[in-house]
Write a protein that holds these residues in place. Structure first.
Motif, PDB file in Angstrom:
ATOM      1  N   MET A  29      51.928  38.745  53.283  1.00 43.09           N
ATOM      2  CA  MET A  29      52.415  38.201  52.020  1.00 43.09           C
ATOM      3  C   MET A  29      51.443  38.541  50.872  1.00 43.09           C
ATOM      4  O   MET A  29      51.848  38.905  49.789  1.00 43.09           O
ATOM      5  CB  MET A  29      52.595  36.682  52.121  1.00 43.09           C
ATOM      6  CG  MET A  29      53.265  36.071  50.917  1.00 43.09           C
ATOM      7  SD  MET A  29      52.243  35.086  49.765  1.00 43.09           S
ATOM      8  CE  MET A  29      50.894  34.486  50.667  1.00 43.09           C
ATOM      9  N   MET A  30      50.140  38.459  51.162  1.00 47.81           N
ATOM     10  CA  MET A  30      49.129  38.666  50.126  1.00 47.81           C
ATOM     11  C   MET A  30      49.113  40.096  49.599  1.00 47.81           C
ATOM     12  O   MET A  30      48.697  40.336  48.471  1.00 47.81           O
ATOM     13  CB  MET A  30      47.747  38.283  50.660  1.00 47.81           C
ATOM     14  CG  MET A  30      47.611  36.804  50.950  1.00 47.81           C
ATOM     15  SD  MET A  30      46.124  36.386  51.877  1.00 47.81           S
ATOM     16  CE  MET A  30      44.832  36.823  50.745  1.00 47.81           C
ATOM     17  N   ILE A  31      49.540  41.052  50.421  1.00 44.43           N
ATOM     18  CA  ILE A  31      49.501  42.449  49.981  1.00 44.43           C
ATOM     19  C   ILE A  31      50.900  43.017  49.750  1.00 44.43           C
ATOM     20  O   ILE A  31      51.059  44.224  49.602  1.00 44.43           O
ATOM     21  CB  ILE A  31      48.721  43.337  50.972  1.00 44.43           C
ATOM     22  CG1 ILE A  31      49.395  43.344  52.345  1.00 44.43           C
ATOM     23  CG2 ILE A  31      47.259  42.920  51.052  1.00 44.43           C
ATOM     24  CD1 ILE A  31      48.898  44.431  53.264  1.00 44.43           C
ATOM     25  N   SER A  32      51.897  42.147  49.682  1.00 48.28           N
ATOM     26  CA  SER A  32      53.261  42.619  49.427  1.00 48.28           C
ATOM     27  C   SER A  32      53.345  43.266  48.042  1.00 48.28           C
ATOM     28  O   SER A  32      52.502  43.018  47.169  1.00 48.28           O
ATOM     29  CB  SER A  32      54.247  41.457  49.511  1.00 48.28           C
ATOM     30  OG  SER A  32      54.054  40.564  48.434  1.00 48.28           O
ATOM     31  N   ASP A  33      54.353  44.093  47.837  1.00 49.55           N
ATOM     32  CA  ASP A  33      54.528  44.742  46.529  1.00 49.55           C
ATOM     33  C   ASP A  33      54.661  43.716  45.408  1.00 49.55           C
ATOM     34  O   ASP A  33      54.121  43.908  44.322  1.00 49.55           O
ATOM     35  CB  ASP A  33      55.760  45.644  46.538  1.00 49.55           C
ATOM     36  CG  ASP A  33      55.555  46.891  47.378  1.00 49.55           C
ATOM     37  OD1 ASP A  33      54.390  47.255  47.652  1.00 49.55           O
ATOM     38  OD2 ASP A  33      56.562  47.516  47.750  1.00 49.55           O
ATOM     39  N   LYS A  34      55.358  42.621  45.680  1.00 51.70           N
ATOM     40  CA  LYS A  34      55.542  41.582  44.657  1.00 51.70           C
ATOM     41  C   LYS A  34      54.196  41.001  44.232  1.00 51.70           C
ATOM     42  O   LYS A  34      53.938  40.809  43.043  1.00 51.70           O
ATOM     43  CB  LYS A  34      56.455  40.487  45.195  1.00 51.70           C
ATOM     44  CG  LYS A  34      56.869  39.477  44.178  1.00 51.70           C
ATOM     45  CD  LYS A  34      57.907  38.524  44.747  1.00 51.70           C
ATOM     46  CE  LYS A  34      58.420  37.598  43.661  1.00 51.70           C
ATOM     47  NZ  LYS A  34      59.507  36.755  44.137  1.00 51.70           N
ATOM     48  N   CYS A  35      53.328  40.727  45.187  1.00 58.25           N
ATOM     49  CA  CYS A  35      52.002  40.197  44.855  1.00 58.25           C
ATOM     50  C   CYS A  35      51.138  41.259  44.186  1.00 58.25           C
ATOM     51  O   CYS A  35      50.427  40.971  43.225  1.00 58.25           O
ATOM     52  CB  CYS A  35      51.315  39.658  46.107  1.00 58.25           C
ATOM     53  SG  CYS A  35      52.017  38.112  46.681  1.00 58.25           S
ATOM     54  N   ALA A  36      51.186  42.471  44.691  1.00 54.72           N
ATOM     55  CA  ALA A  36      50.392  43.549  44.096  1.00 54.72           C
ATOM     56  C   ALA A  36      50.794  43.781  42.638  1.00 54.72           C
ATOM     57  O   ALA A  36      49.938  44.015  41.780  1.00 54.72           O
ATOM     58  CB  ALA A  36      50.548  44.834  44.897  1.00 54.72           C
ATOM     59  N   ASP A  37      52.082  43.665  42.348  1.00 53.87           N
ATOM     60  CA  ASP A  37      52.556  43.839  40.974  1.00 53.87           C
ATOM     61  C   ASP A  37      52.080  42.725  40.051  1.00 53.87           C
ATOM     62  O   ASP A  37      52.132  42.866  38.827  1.00 53.87           O
ATOM     63  CB  ASP A  37      54.082  43.913  40.921  1.00 53.87           C
ATOM     64  CG  ASP A  37      54.618  45.207  41.519  1.00 53.87           C
ATOM     65  OD1 ASP A  37      53.827  46.164  41.663  1.00 53.87           O
ATOM     66  OD2 ASP A  37      55.824  45.247  41.843  1.00 53.87           O
ATOM     67  N   ALA A  38      51.610  41.615  40.614  1.00 53.35           N
ATOM     68  CA  ALA A  38      51.140  40.484  39.813  1.00 53.35           C
ATOM     69  C   ALA A  38      49.620  40.499  39.650  1.00 53.35           C
ATOM     70  O   ALA A  38      49.037  39.521  39.170  1.00 53.35           O
ATOM     71  CB  ALA A  38      51.586  39.184  40.461  1.00 53.35           C
ATOM     72  N   THR A  39      48.963  41.593  40.012  1.00 49.78           N
ATOM     73  CA  THR A  39      47.515  41.693  39.877  1.00 49.78           C
ATOM     74  C   THR A  39      47.110  41.574  38.415  1.00 49.78           C
ATOM     75  O   THR A  39      47.667  42.210  37.545  1.00 49.78           O
ATOM     76  CB  THR A  39      46.998  43.032  40.454  1.00 49.78           C
ATOM     77  OG1 THR A  39      47.407  43.126  41.820  1.00 49.78           O
ATOM     78  CG2 THR A  39      45.497  43.132  40.361  1.00 49.78           C
ATOM     79  N   VAL A  40      46.109  40.709  38.169  1.00 49.94           N
ATOM     80  CA  VAL A  40      45.619  40.510  36.801  1.00 49.94           C
ATOM     81  C   VAL A  40      44.105  40.639  36.768  1.00 49.94           C
ATOM     82  O   VAL A  40      43.423  40.508  37.770  1.00 49.94           O
ATOM     83  CB  VAL A  40      46.016  39.116  36.226  1.00 49.94           C
ATOM     84  CG1 VAL A  40      47.502  38.986  36.084  1.00 49.94           C
ATOM     85  CG2 VAL A  40      45.446  37.989  37.063  1.00 49.94           C
ATOM     86  N   GLU A  41      43.614  40.923  35.582  1.00 49.02           N
ATOM     87  CA  GLU A  41      42.185  40.962  35.308  1.00 49.02           C
ATOM     88  C   GLU A  41      41.861  39.746  34.459  1.00 49.02           C
ATOM     89  O   GLU A  41      42.632  39.372  33.577  1.00 49.02           O
ATOM     90  CB  GLU A  41      41.847  42.243  34.540  1.00 49.02           C
ATOM     91  CG  GLU A  41      40.397  42.362  34.161  1.00 49.02           C
ATOM     92  CD  GLU A  41      40.124  43.655  33.388  1.00 49.02           C
ATOM     93  OE1 GLU A  41      38.980  43.794  32.902  1.00 49.02           O
ATOM     94  OE2 GLU A  41      41.031  44.491  33.247  1.00 49.02           O
ATOM     95  N   LEU A  42      40.732  39.106  34.717  1.00 49.43           N
ATOM     96  CA  LEU A  42      40.298  37.981  33.916  1.00 49.43           C
ATOM     97  C   LEU A  42      39.361  38.480  32.826  1.00 49.43           C
ATOM     98  O   LEU A  42      38.385  39.158  33.107  1.00 49.43           O
ATOM     99  CB  LEU A  42      39.581  36.935  34.766  1.00 49.43           C
ATOM    100  CG  LEU A  42      40.345  36.390  35.962  1.00 49.43           C
ATOM    101  CD1 LEU A  42      39.486  35.384  36.730  1.00 49.43           C
ATOM    102  CD2 LEU A  42      41.646  35.750  35.535  1.00 49.43           C
ATOM    103  N   LYS A  43      39.677  38.165  31.578  1.00 49.94           N
ATOM    104  CA  LYS A  43      38.832  38.560  30.441  1.00 49.94           C
ATOM    105  C   LYS A  43      38.339  37.293  29.752  1.00 49.94           C
ATOM    106  O   LYS A  43      39.131  36.400  29.454  1.00 49.94           O
ATOM    107  CB  LYS A  43      39.630  39.387  29.443  1.00 49.94           C
ATOM    108  CG  LYS A  43      40.075  40.722  29.985  1.00 49.94           C
ATOM    109  CD  LYS A  43      39.382  41.805  29.266  1.00 49.94           C
ATOM    110  CE  LYS A  43      39.923  43.134  29.786  1.00 49.94           C
ATOM    111  NZ  LYS A  43      39.291  44.236  29.204  1.00 49.94           N
ATOM    112  N   LEU A  44      37.050  37.225  29.496  1.00 47.02           N
ATOM    113  CA  LEU A  44      36.515  36.089  28.759  1.00 47.02           C
ATOM    114  C   LEU A  44      37.088  36.078  27.347  1.00 47.02           C
ATOM    115  O   LEU A  44      37.188  37.131  26.709  1.00 47.02           O
ATOM    116  CB  LEU A  44      34.994  36.152  28.680  1.00 47.02           C
ATOM    117  CG  LEU A  44      34.256  35.901  30.005  1.00 47.02           C
ATOM    118  CD1 LEU A  44      32.762  36.118  29.816  1.00 47.02           C
ATOM    119  CD2 LEU A  44      34.527  34.505  30.516  1.00 47.02           C
ATOM    120  N   GLU A  45      37.459  34.895  26.898  1.00 40.92           N
ATOM    121  CA  GLU A  45      38.006  34.784  25.525  1.00 40.92           C
ATOM    122  C   GLU A  45      36.887  34.897  24.515  1.00 40.92           C
ATOM    123  O   GLU A  45      35.758  34.607  24.736  1.00 40.92           O
ATOM    124  CB  GLU A  45      38.708  33.442  25.362  1.00 40.92           C
ATOM    125  CG  GLU A  45      40.012  33.378  26.115  1.00 40.92           C
ATOM    126  CD  GLU A  45      40.787  32.098  25.843  1.00 40.92           C
ATOM    127  OE1 GLU A  45      40.263  31.179  25.196  1.00 40.92           O
ATOM    128  OE2 GLU A  45      41.922  32.031  26.290  1.00 40.92           O
TER     129      GLU A  45
END
Length: 62
Positions: free
Chosen positions: A46-62
């Motif tokens: 589940m963690m590496i499914s295409d749906k999860c991979a497409d939701a990958t985000v980067e955290l940027k400090l505000e």
């Protein structure tokens, strides 16, 4: 995602923006890291499914 959020690290709280990752190589690197770390756990599919991979985000400090 549009509202950002916050993370706590070493007792400090930081406001962050969530930025979608569009680079296939970066998404692949995250997927490989998950496979390496969680290879024996049942949730890995589940963690590496295409749906999860497409939701990958980067955290940027505000």
């Amino acid at each position: 995602m549009k509202n950002g959020g916050s993370i706590e690290l070493d007792g400090q709280t930081f406001d962050v923006d969530y930025v979608p990752v569009d680079d296939p190589a970066e998404i692949s690197a995250v997927t490989e890291a998950y496979l390496k770390k969680y290879h024996d756990q049942y949730q890995i599919d589940m963690m590496i499914s295409d749906k999860c991979a497409d939701a990958t985000v980067e955290l940027k400090l505000e």
